[in-house]
Design an enzyme around this catalytic site. Sequence first.
Site, PDB file in Angstrom:
ATOM      1  N   CYS A 202      33.576 -29.824 -28.229  1.00  0.00           N
ATOM      2  CA  CYS A 202      33.548 -30.703 -29.403  1.00  0.00           C
ATOM      3  C   CYS A 202      32.537 -31.826 -29.215  1.00  0.00           C
ATOM      4  O   CYS A 202      32.810 -32.812 -28.531  1.00  0.00           O
ATOM      5  CB  CYS A 202      34.939 -31.266 -29.663  1.00  0.00           C
ATOM      6  SG  CYS A 202      34.994 -32.376 -31.084  1.00  0.00           S
TER       7      CYS A 202
ATOM      8  N   CYS B  48      33.639 -35.234 -30.541  1.00  0.00           N
ATOM      9  CA  CYS B  48      34.612 -35.917 -29.685  1.00  0.00           C
ATOM     10  C   CYS B  48      33.936 -36.500 -28.440  1.00  0.00           C
ATOM     11  O   CYS B  48      34.218 -37.622 -28.037  1.00  0.00           O
ATOM     12  CB  CYS B  48      35.695 -34.963 -29.181  1.00  0.00           C
ATOM     13  SG  CYS B  48      36.310 -33.803 -30.390  1.00  0.00           S
ATOM     14  N   ASP B  49      33.087 -35.722 -27.818  1.00  0.00           N
ATOM     15  CA  ASP B  49      32.640 -36.069 -26.464  1.00  0.00           C
ATOM     16  C   ASP B  49      31.155 -36.416 -26.337  1.00  0.00           C
ATOM     17  O   ASP B  49      30.730 -36.866 -25.267  1.00  0.00           O
ATOM     18  CB  ASP B  49      32.960 -34.897 -25.513  1.00  0.00           C
ATOM     19  CG  ASP B  49      34.466 -34.644 -25.439  1.00  0.00           C
ATOM     20  OD1 ASP B  49      35.235 -35.618 -25.535  1.00  0.00           O
ATOM     21  OD2 ASP B  49      34.877 -33.479 -25.307  1.00  0.00           O
TER      22      ASP B  49
END
Length: 314
Positions: A138, A141-142
Amino acid sequence: MSETIEHVKCLIIGSGPAGYTAAIYAARADMSPVLYTGLQPGGQLTITNDVENYPGYPEGIQGPAMMEDFKKQAERFGTDVRFGLATAVDFQNGKHKVTIDNKTEITADSVIISTGASAKWLGLESEQRLNGFGVSACAVCDGFFYKGQEVAIVGAGDTAAEEATYLAKLCKKVTMIVRRDEMRASKVMQHRVESTENIEILWNSETVEVLGEKGVEGVRVKNNQTGEETDIPVTGFFVAIGHKPNTDIFKGQLDMDNTGYLQVKPGSSKTNIEGVFACGDAADKVYRQAVTAAGTGCMAALDAERYLSAKGLH
Ligand code: NDP
């Protein structure tokens, strides 16, 4: 042999942000929800480290801790949270019957499906070992953790193209590993990737290994035409080869698209079966965020409550 052991007003299948949010709303509306967690209690967020984009946590929070909070909040209002996997359903002829762990049958006035989706992985040992330590599925997300660094992403669909351009805004360089000599992504996305200066595309290339012991240090890539292997130094390795909604048990029972995502009536969580509602990633292939899953979980509980009231069941 299975036997029907109980009937409940509201059965929730799945324990990610969608399921727990549905549970919070359903419990506070006195629907006495029973929630089955599935095999990965807390869902996909439990394999993430820091969550920094969920509103309400200005300092960020660890994914597993956040899901523990969701669970506590659902339990505080009386949700009966149980460990177990829904293995079959029967929604035919007005029934709402769900089998848990291949043995226990439960019937429900309303069912909320929040079984989520699972990222597809390449299946390499090193990918699994370094998951959460530089390997991610992701970018949204990261990606932030790799600001100013060099990263690689594998995949060539719309997700990979979108994530590569997202990462290119944060990172020094993005190497995109594409297994064929063309991309599956839409033309507009391909054009965007190709016109981004700090994205390098490696065509006809497959990932052989993610390099590094405690964290990602590089990726070994093989050109599948020449057989030549090259090590590329990167600190982040993103896998974007698609997601699979966890909806196999609903095949033949609920309307889904050709990739298995449950179809709901626009602007609602209603499936094609009365009293059965779907929320979260199982019904969303576009946004797939914790906050959108929580939002649709709320919708599902409200839709279920209105359905029960209209039927005189609540
Ligand atoms: P897709 O299934 O469309 O693409 C998966 C990609 O991963 C393909 O390029 C495939 O390669 C590659 N791949 C699969 N397995 C491997 C492997 N083992 N090794 C290397 N590469 C692999 O998934 P997406 O998640 O990209 O998209 C899913 C759906 O969601 C699509 O319909 C897409 O259009 C849609 N979507 C739309 C967006 C938007 O409109 N903004 C954003 C994101 C997704 P190959 O091509 O060789 O098969």
